[in-house]
Scaffold this motif. Structure first.
Motif, PDB file in Angstrom:
ATOM      1  N   LEU A 146     -53.120 -80.589  -8.300  1.00 26.76           N
ATOM      2  CA  LEU A 146     -54.488 -81.005  -8.132  1.00 26.76           C
ATOM      3  C   LEU A 146     -54.447 -82.569  -8.292  1.00 26.76           C
ATOM      4  CD1 LEU A 146     -56.751 -78.863 -10.265  1.00 26.76           C
ATOM      5  CD2 LEU A 146     -56.005 -78.465  -8.153  1.00 26.76           C
ATOM      6  N   LEU A 147     -55.355 -83.226  -7.331  1.00 29.07           N
ATOM      7  CA  LEU A 147     -55.638 -84.501  -7.339  1.00 29.07           C
ATOM      8  C   LEU A 147     -56.990 -84.771  -7.378  1.00 29.07           C
ATOM      9  CD1 LEU A 147     -54.386 -87.584  -6.726  1.00 29.07           C
ATOM     10  CD2 LEU A 147     -55.403 -87.241  -4.295  1.00 29.07           C
ATOM     11  N   PHE A 148     -57.630 -85.346  -8.633  1.00 27.15           N
ATOM     12  CA  PHE A 148     -58.781 -85.488  -8.895  1.00 27.15           C
ATOM     13  C   PHE A 148     -58.949 -87.157  -8.701  1.00 27.15           C
ATOM     14  CE2 PHE A 148     -58.955 -81.637 -11.318  1.00 27.15           C
ATOM     15  CZ  PHE A 148     -60.042 -81.199 -10.995  1.00 27.15           C
ATOM     16  N   ASP A 149     -59.880 -87.297  -7.402  1.00 25.93           N
ATOM     17  CA  ASP A 149     -60.250 -88.744  -7.254  1.00 25.93           C
ATOM     18  C   ASP A 149     -61.555 -88.949  -7.711  1.00 25.93           C
ATOM     19  OD1 ASP A 149     -61.105 -91.334  -6.122  1.00 25.93           O
ATOM     20  OD2 ASP A 149     -60.347 -90.508  -3.931  1.00 25.93           O
ATOM     21  N   MET A 150     -61.754 -89.898  -8.589  1.00 27.20           N
ATOM     22  CA  MET A 150     -62.797 -90.060  -9.614  1.00 27.20           C
ATOM     23  C   MET A 150     -63.496 -91.242  -9.110  1.00 27.20           C
ATOM     24  SD  MET A 150     -61.603 -88.517 -13.183  1.00 27.20           S
ATOM     25  CE  MET A 150     -60.236 -89.437 -13.254  1.00 27.20           C
ATOM     26  N   THR A 151     -63.357 -91.777  -7.949  1.00 24.82           N
ATOM     27  CA  THR A 151     -63.849 -92.929  -7.587  1.00 24.82           C
ATOM     28  C   THR A 151     -65.582 -92.665  -7.647  1.00 24.82           C
ATOM     29  OG1 THR A 151     -62.237 -93.411  -6.184  1.00 24.82           O
ATOM     30  CG2 THR A 151     -64.168 -94.644  -5.741  1.00 24.82           C
ATOM     31  N   ASP A 152     -66.085 -93.674  -8.243  1.00 24.90           N
ATOM     32  CA  ASP A 152     -67.809 -93.460  -8.479  1.00 24.90           C
ATOM     33  C   ASP A 152     -68.310 -92.175  -9.207  1.00 24.90           C
ATOM     34  OD1 ASP A 152     -70.169 -94.886  -8.026  1.00 24.90           O
ATOM     35  OD2 ASP A 152     -70.612 -93.722  -6.357  1.00 24.90           O
ATOM     36  N   PHE A 153     -67.307 -91.713  -9.849  1.00 24.43           N
ATOM     37  CA  PHE A 153     -67.658 -90.289 -10.726  1.00 24.43           C
ATOM     38  C   PHE A 153     -68.496 -90.905 -12.080  1.00 24.43           C
ATOM     39  CE2 PHE A 153     -66.134 -87.216 -13.686  1.00 24.43           C
ATOM     40  CZ  PHE A 153     -67.030 -86.102 -13.396  1.00 24.43           C
ATOM     41  N   GLU A 198     -59.699 -70.384 -17.736  1.00 26.51           N
ATOM     42  CA  GLU A 198     -59.476 -69.358 -16.842  1.00 26.51           C
ATOM     43  C   GLU A 198     -58.064 -69.645 -16.182  1.00 26.51           C
ATOM     44  OE1 GLU A 198     -61.084 -67.170 -12.712  1.00 26.51           O
ATOM     45  OE2 GLU A 198     -62.573 -67.910 -14.297  1.00 26.51           O
ATOM     46  N   HIS A 199     -58.090 -70.896 -15.740  1.00 26.37           N
ATOM     47  CA  HIS A 199     -56.779 -71.303 -15.139  1.00 26.37           C
ATOM     48  C   HIS A 199     -55.573 -72.127 -15.720  1.00 26.37           C
ATOM     49  CE1 HIS A 199     -58.385 -69.854 -11.213  1.00 26.37           C
ATOM     50  NE2 HIS A 199     -59.544 -70.237 -11.610  1.00 26.37           N
ATOM     51  N   TYR A 200     -55.523 -71.774 -17.055  1.00 26.16           N
ATOM     52  CA  TYR A 200     -54.773 -72.480 -17.872  1.00 26.16           C
ATOM     53  C   TYR A 200     -53.347 -72.612 -17.297  1.00 26.16           C
ATOM     54  CZ  TYR A 200     -52.250 -73.825 -22.205  1.00 26.16           C
ATOM     55  OH  TYR A 200     -51.679 -74.161 -23.185  1.00 26.16           O
ATOM     56  N   ALA A 201     -52.802 -71.785 -16.773  1.00 29.01           N
ATOM     57  CA  ALA A 201     -51.281 -71.606 -16.390  1.00 29.01           C
ATOM     58  C   ALA A 201     -51.206 -71.468 -14.900  1.00 29.01           C
ATOM     59  CB  ALA A 201     -50.722 -70.648 -16.796  1.00 29.01           C
ATOM     60  N   ASP A 202     -52.213 -71.866 -14.199  1.00 29.43           N
ATOM     61  CA  ASP A 202     -52.094 -71.867 -12.532  1.00 29.43           C
ATOM     62  C   ASP A 202     -52.218 -73.181 -12.072  1.00 29.43           C
ATOM     63  OD1 ASP A 202     -52.805 -69.110 -12.925  1.00 29.43           O
ATOM     64  OD2 ASP A 202     -54.922 -69.325 -12.692  1.00 29.43           O
ATOM     65  N   ILE A 203     -52.112 -74.139 -12.714  1.00 32.49           N
ATOM     66  CA  ILE A 203     -52.017 -75.538 -12.201  1.00 32.49           C
ATOM     67  C   ILE A 203     -50.610 -76.141 -12.861  1.00 32.49           C
ATOM     68  CG2 ILE A 203     -52.945 -77.774 -11.962  1.00 32.49           C
ATOM     69  CD1 ILE A 203     -55.808 -76.194 -12.143  1.00 32.49           C
ATOM     70  N   GLU A 204     -49.864 -76.792 -11.878  1.00 33.22           N
ATOM     71  CA  GLU A 204     -48.523 -77.239 -12.365  1.00 33.22           C
ATOM     72  C   GLU A 204     -48.692 -78.780 -12.738  1.00 33.22           C
ATOM     73  OE1 GLU A 204     -44.837 -76.797  -9.857  1.00 33.22           O
ATOM     74  OE2 GLU A 204     -46.287 -75.796  -8.552  1.00 33.22           O
ATOM     75  N   ARG A 205     -49.514 -79.659 -11.917  1.00 34.94           N
ATOM     76  CA  ARG A 205     -49.586 -81.115 -12.307  1.00 34.94           C
ATOM     77  C   ARG A 205     -51.151 -81.372 -11.769  1.00 34.94           C
ATOM     78  NH1 ARG A 205     -44.206 -84.506 -10.330  1.00 34.94           N
ATOM     79  NH2 ARG A 205     -42.700 -83.182 -11.334  1.00 34.94           N
ATOM     80  N   ILE A 206     -51.667 -82.343 -12.541  1.00 34.20           N
ATOM     81  CA  ILE A 206     -53.061 -82.929 -12.240  1.00 34.20           C
ATOM     82  C   ILE A 206     -52.881 -84.468 -12.263  1.00 34.20           C
ATOM     83  CG2 ILE A 206     -55.299 -83.247 -12.899  1.00 34.20           C
ATOM     84  CD1 ILE A 206     -54.861 -80.462 -14.417  1.00 34.20           C
ATOM     85  N   ALA A 207     -52.991 -85.019 -10.968  1.00 28.76           N
ATOM     86  CA  ALA A 207     -53.137 -86.462 -10.945  1.00 28.76           C
ATOM     87  C   ALA A 207     -54.730 -86.722 -11.001  1.00 28.76           C
ATOM     88  CB  ALA A 207     -52.505 -87.035  -9.691  1.00 28.76           C
ATOM     89  N   MET A 208     -54.927 -87.723 -12.044  1.00 28.62           N
ATOM     90  CA  MET A 208     -56.344 -88.073 -12.162  1.00 28.62           C
ATOM     91  C   MET A 208     -56.429 -89.703 -11.604  1.00 28.62           C
ATOM     92  SD  MET A 208     -57.560 -86.470 -15.723  1.00 28.62           S
ATOM     93  CE  MET A 208     -58.775 -85.232 -15.456  1.00 28.62           C
ATOM     94  N   VAL A 209     -57.267 -89.670 -10.505  1.00 26.44           N
ATOM     95  CA  VAL A 209     -57.204 -91.117  -9.986  1.00 26.44           C
ATOM     96  C   VAL A 209     -58.719 -91.698 -10.154  1.00 26.44           C
ATOM     97  CG1 VAL A 209     -57.073 -92.634  -7.984  1.00 26.44           C
ATOM     98  CG2 VAL A 209     -55.440 -90.768  -8.292  1.00 26.44           C
ATOM     99  N   GLY A 210     -58.620 -92.825 -10.961  1.00 29.74           N
ATOM    100  CA  GLY A 210     -60.140 -93.417 -11.350  1.00 29.74           C
ATOM    101  C   GLY A 210     -60.220 -94.937 -11.180  1.00 29.74           C
ATOM    102  N   GLU A 211     -61.220 -95.424 -11.954  1.00 28.18           N
ATOM    103  CA  GLU A 211     -61.641 -96.688 -11.824  1.00 28.18           C
ATOM    104  C   GLU A 211     -62.084 -97.261 -12.995  1.00 28.18           C
ATOM    105  OE1 GLU A 211     -64.341 -96.999  -8.415  1.00 28.18           O
ATOM    106  OE2 GLU A 211     -65.637 -95.656  -9.427  1.00 28.18           O
ATOM    107  N   LYS A 212     -62.205 -96.375 -13.911  1.00 25.87           N
ATOM    108  CA  LYS A 212     -63.051 -96.854 -15.312  1.00 25.87           C
ATOM    109  C   LYS A 212     -62.232 -96.344 -16.660  1.00 25.87           C
ATOM    110  CE  LYS A 212     -67.407 -96.422 -13.172  1.00 25.87           C
ATOM    111  NZ  LYS A 212     -67.778 -95.568 -12.416  1.00 25.87           N
TER     112      LYS A 212
END
Length: 120
Positions: free
Chosen positions: A46-53, A70-84
Motif C-alpha cells: 500500500l502507498l498512502f498519499d496523505m497530501t492535505d490529509f 482484519e488485514h493484519y497479515a494481508d499487507i507486506e509493505r506500507i509506504a506513508m507519504v506525507g507533509e506534516k
C-alpha cells in the motif's frame, strides 16, 4: 471524496490518496476493494498519499482500527507519504496493527517510496 484508490502493478499495489478528513463511509469503498485484491493476490503493498490529509472522524478511526485487525497479515509493505510532522508519527502508531513493514516518506521523496514498494 477524501479517499481515491488506484490499482497498480496488476493489482499488487494499491495507491490510496487521502485528503481532508476521513469519515466512516469512506471505508465502505476502501475495505471491499482491499478484500477483493487480497483474494486475487494474497498479500498487497500500500502507498498512502496523505497530501492535505487532516485525520479521521471518530467513527472512521474505529473503521480504520477494525481494518487493521482484519488485514493484519494481508499487507507486506506500507509506504506513508506525507507533509506534516504528525503524519510521520502515524508510522509508530500503525506498527502494532500490522505485520507489514511500514515506512514514512516526505512528500518530496514520493519517488523513493514507490521504489521501496517495488523492491523485492
Amino acid at each position: 471524496m477524501p479517499m481515491q484508490l488506484n490499482e497498480e502493478n496488476g493489482g499488487k499495489l494499491l495507491v490510496i490518496h487521502v485528503t481532508g478528513k476521513l469519515v466512516k463511509a469512506d471505508y465502505a469503498q476502501f475495505v471491499p476493494e482491499v478484500d477483493r485484491l487480497v483474494q486475487q493476490h494474497g498479500t498487497l503493498r500500500l502507498l498512502f498519499d496523505m497530501t492535505d490529509f487532516h485525520g479521521w472522524e471518530i467513527s472512521a478511526a474505529w473503521e480504520d482500527f477494525k481494518f487493521g485487525v482484519e488485514h493484519y497479515a494481508d499487507i507486506e509493505r506500507i509506504a506513508m507519504v506525507g507533509e506534516k510532522q504528525w503524519q510521520q508519527g502515524m508510522v509508530v502508531f500503525a506498527r502494532p496493527f500490522t505485520k507489514a513493514t511500514v515506512r514514512y516518506f516526505d512528500h518530496a521523496d514520493a519517488v523513493e517510496a514507490r521504489k521501496w514498494l517495488d523492491a523485492s
